[in-house]
Scaffold this active site. Sequence first.
Site, mmCIF file in Angstrom:
data_model
loop_
_atom_site.group_PDB
_atom_site.id
_atom_site.type_symbol
_atom_site.label_atom_id
_atom_site.label_comp_id
_atom_site.label_asym_id
_atom_site.label_seq_id
_atom_site.Cartn_x
_atom_site.Cartn_y
_atom_site.Cartn_z
ATOM 1 N N GLY A 1 34.484 49.814 23.938
ATOM 2 C CA GLY A 1 34.829 50.994 24.107
ATOM 3 C C GLY A 1 34.486 51.885 25.545
ATOM 4 N N HIS B 1 40.038 49.421 31.870
ATOM 5 C CA HIS B 1 40.456 49.146 30.611
ATOM 6 C C HIS B 1 41.970 49.148 30.655
ATOM 7 C CE1 HIS B 1 36.015 49.966 29.727
ATOM 8 N NE2 HIS B 1 36.231 48.571 29.318
ATOM 9 N N ILE C 1 39.444 47.189 39.086
ATOM 10 C CA ILE C 1 39.901 48.644 39.522
ATOM 11 C C ILE C 1 38.695 49.392 40.148
ATOM 12 C CG2 ILE C 1 41.132 50.444 38.653
ATOM 13 C CD1 ILE C 1 42.712 48.136 38.574
ATOM 14 N N SER D 1 33.332 51.301 35.812
ATOM 15 C CA SER D 1 32.407 50.789 34.691
ATOM 16 C C SER D 1 32.219 51.836 33.590
ATOM 17 C CB SER D 1 31.054 50.396 35.180
ATOM 18 O OG SER D 1 30.094 50.159 34.319
#
Length: 278
Positions: free
Chosen positions: A30, A36, A175, A184
Amino acid sequence: MEIFKTIAALQGHLQNPDRKKPVGLVPTMGALHSGHLTLIETAKAQTATVVCSIFVNPTQFTDTTDLDKYPRPIEADIEKLKQAKCDILFMPDVQEMYPQKEYWHLDIGEIEHRLEGRFRPGHYQGVMQIVYKLFIAVKPDFAFFGQKDFQQVKVVEKMVELKSLPVKLVMCPIIREADGLAMSSRNIHLSTEERKHALVLSYALHQLKKSYVKEASAELVKEAAEMISIEPQVQLEYLEIVNANNLDNDLSDDSKGVIALVAAKVGKTRLIDNMMLS
């Protein structure tokens, strides 16, 4: 997007004969960011059904304080996944994934104890434990991971090999923010000043890439480590140039590439980064 909180419900849905194959899994804890979402995008391009899991796994945290403060903006995460057109979100609780006390240990050799393993003993056993559970629950054809956790990818790769699991791992590039900082979930803990100091990590990696010569690797690492260590509020844990195949320091056979990996605490926030050098 369908949301499931139990393995039984998820499997019942995935086993529907109308469910399109192949299935891609993006395992996350999450606090989703653009990195992500790029994994989701890549998974959508390569598979017919994309499952994203969100589970903050307690067995991979060696510091309970770190576990407690791990960000959990679940409503924002759900909205981001809907926008990314993810097909399925699997969001179990701890009781669902660990219904009873269990023992897990898989011997994967020295790769577990290098780099991150030195500073977070037991961490990768916890990673393998939960990823194995997710692979058994979802039965994906492909699983997508980010290069930022390069050692994790190599650890999971070894687990897949030893357990003979029918899943193909896909590693997607790091990325970065516009200023070079690797994206992060932990970046939100950085103050404005700390974030500026954190840029030394990516800068040092870029310098290594620009200057890399195998024969001078030790000298280059020393120079880059000094650059990081003198930056205010940055405490270097490790910076190494290693063989990208097995993460050891033998660079004589670099046919699968050479990579520099770094970890440091910026203020109280621990960050990792890496860059392929050849």
